[in-house]
Design an enzyme around this catalytic site. Structure first.
Site, mmCIF file in Angstrom:
data_model
loop_
_atom_site.group_PDB
_atom_site.id
_atom_site.type_symbol
_atom_site.label_atom_id
_atom_site.label_comp_id
_atom_site.label_asym_id
_atom_site.label_seq_id
_atom_site.Cartn_x
_atom_site.Cartn_y
_atom_site.Cartn_z
ATOM 1 N N MET A 1 0.837 -1.197 0.000
ATOM 2 C CA MET A 1 0.000 0.000 0.000
ATOM 3 C C MET A 1 0.877 1.254 0.000
ATOM 4 O O MET A 1 0.422 2.342 0.361
ATOM 5 C CB MET A 1 -0.967 -0.006 1.194
ATOM 6 C CG MET A 1 -2.014 -1.095 1.103
ATOM 7 S SD MET A 1 -3.562 -0.728 1.955
ATOM 8 C CE MET A 1 -2.999 -0.560 3.639
ATOM 9 N N HIS B 1 9.206 1.016 2.990
ATOM 10 C CA HIS B 1 10.291 1.029 3.970
ATOM 11 C C HIS B 1 11.153 -0.204 3.755
ATOM 12 O O HIS B 1 10.918 -0.991 2.822
ATOM 13 C CB HIS B 1 9.737 1.091 5.398
ATOM 14 C CG HIS B 1 8.696 0.051 5.694
ATOM 15 N ND1 HIS B 1 8.994 -1.299 5.808
ATOM 16 C CD2 HIS B 1 7.355 0.141 5.878
ATOM 17 C CE1 HIS B 1 7.901 -1.977 6.072
ATOM 18 N NE2 HIS B 1 6.885 -1.138 6.105
ATOM 19 N N HIS C 1 9.561 -3.647 3.071
ATOM 20 C CA HIS C 1 9.142 -3.870 1.682
ATOM 21 C C HIS C 1 10.349 -4.155 0.781
ATOM 22 O O HIS C 1 10.299 -5.036 -0.090
ATOM 23 C CB HIS C 1 8.427 -2.627 1.130
ATOM 24 C CG HIS C 1 7.158 -2.274 1.826
ATOM 25 N ND1 HIS C 1 7.012 -1.102 2.535
ATOM 26 C CD2 HIS C 1 5.970 -2.936 1.926
ATOM 27 C CE1 HIS C 1 5.786 -1.055 3.022
ATOM 28 N NE2 HIS C 1 5.132 -2.141 2.669
ATOM 29 N N GLN D 1 -10.407 -2.344 2.711
ATOM 30 C CA GLN D 1 -9.905 -3.020 3.911
ATOM 31 C C GLN D 1 -9.780 -2.084 5.108
ATOM 32 O O GLN D 1 -9.313 -2.501 6.174
ATOM 33 C CB GLN D 1 -8.571 -3.709 3.633
ATOM 34 C CG GLN D 1 -7.381 -2.775 3.411
ATOM 35 C CD GLN D 1 -6.158 -3.547 2.962
ATOM 36 O OE1 GLN D 1 -6.116 -4.093 1.858
ATOM 37 N NE2 GLN D 1 -5.143 -3.615 3.830
ATOM 38 N N ASP E 1 2.495 -8.829 9.340
ATOM 39 C CA ASP E 1 1.059 -9.036 9.133
ATOM 40 C C ASP E 1 0.767 -10.536 9.138
ATOM 41 O O ASP E 1 0.297 -11.101 8.147
ATOM 42 C CB ASP E 1 0.628 -8.390 7.819
ATOM 43 C CG ASP E 1 0.839 -6.884 7.843
ATOM 44 O OD1 ASP E 1 0.240 -6.217 8.688
ATOM 45 O OD2 ASP E 1 1.631 -6.387 7.018
ATOM 46 N N GLN F 1 -2.732 -11.734 8.239
ATOM 47 C CA GLN F 1 -2.993 -11.502 6.818
ATOM 48 C C GLN F 1 -2.342 -12.588 5.967
ATOM 49 O O GLN F 1 -2.944 -13.077 5.004
ATOM 50 C CB GLN F 1 -2.464 -10.134 6.402
ATOM 51 C CG GLN F 1 -2.594 -9.845 4.920
ATOM 52 C CD GLN F 1 -2.151 -8.440 4.556
ATOM 53 O OE1 GLN F 1 -2.879 -7.481 4.734
ATOM 54 N NE2 GLN F 1 -0.928 -8.315 4.067
#
Length: 282
Positions: free
Chosen positions: A30, A34, A37, A61, A150, A153
């Site tokens: 999204m 940083h 990622h 979401q 996450d 997720q």
């Protein structure tokens, strides 16, 4: 690196790449990128012929309109970072491109979405599953990369991949942390300087809980962690759970477990942060 905004354009590129025998790695984000990622992107560049990153702040979401509005958006900076880590294509669509019509799909993940994030953010994982399904269909990756921060997720996406028979490998990399232990997150950009100094308390609390896990009952650990965080007025604990790392169901004790996950969510000021650690009990 090429920046693509239209689904049709990316589909054409992906079709040509796959016809040419290229292996595609995909890192969905999204934005507000940083080092966490970037770790995923470097891994994808090493392990695949082509790396595609998406930057899309997914409205479906979010449980709060203000949270969606305030979510950090730093596309130009993100592009500059992506160009340093071997990313070949950036997919940066508009909400209208991803959702030409309002989505009415409903996913159910059973017990997996009834705890922790699912319990406190109703509808959140339905939004995650919807956008991830769309992105997997558009990008058609051989490998898709996610971060352990996450954790729930990742479990949801794993179940989604299995249930819908997506032909891809799901890869999960460990959480990347700042030098003071704070889990890297795009939401960290919203913390004030004072809040940023407080935020590592979440990880410290997890470390304390992990050290006590084999000496104290879980309920005692939970009570002590809540008491520890109550000392800081700006930190509001939402949940802390000791769970099975695969099912994410809360545990009453750790007997018979080879590994457990300690998961936490808390507000630091108005910014909601999550974190977790995996504890090997062998």
């Amino acid at each position: 690196m090429e920046v693509i905004e239209q689904v049709s354009a990316l589909r054409a590129i992906v079709t040509a790449l796959r016809c040419g025998g290229k292996r595609i790695g995909f890192v969905p984000t999204m934005g507000a990128l940083h080092e966490g990622h970037l770790q995923l992107l470097r891994a994808s560049a090493r392990e695949n012929d082509i790396t595609i990153c998406s930057v899309f702040v997914n409205p479906t979401q979010f449980n709060s309109a203000s949270d969606y509005k305030l979510y950090p958006r730093t596309l130009e900076y993100d592009i500059s970072l992506l160009q340093t880590v071997g990313c070949d294509y950036l997919f940066a669509p508009s909400p209208e491109e991803i959702y030409p019509q309002q989505s009415v799909l409903q996913f159910s993940f059973g017990a997996l979405e009834a705890v922790m994030e699912g319990e406190h953010r109703p509808g959140h994982f339905n939004g995650v599953a919807t956008v991830v399904s769309k992105l997997f269909h558009i990008v058609q990756p051989h490998k898709a990369y996610f971060g352990q921060k996450d954790l729930q997720q990742v479990a949801i996406v794993r179940q989604l991949v299995q249930a819908l028979s997506f032909d891809l490998e799901l890869v999960c990399y460990p959480t990347v942390r700042e030098t003071d232990g704070l889990a890297m997150s795009s939401r960290n950009k919203r913390l004030s300087e004072a809040q940023r100094q407080l935020a590592p308390q979440l990880y410290k609390a997890l470390q304390t809980a992990a050290a006590d896990l084999q000496q104290k009952p879980i309920q005692t650990i939970k009570s002590e962690l809540a008491l520890q965080l109550q000392q800081e007025e700006e930190i509001k604990l939402e949940y802390f759970e000791v769970v099975d790392p695969l099912t994410l169901q809360p545990l009453g004790d750790i007997s018979g477990q080879d590994e457990v996950a300690l998961c936490i969510a808390a507000y630091v000021g108005e910014v909601r942060l999550i974190d977790n650690v995996l504890v090997n009990l062998k």
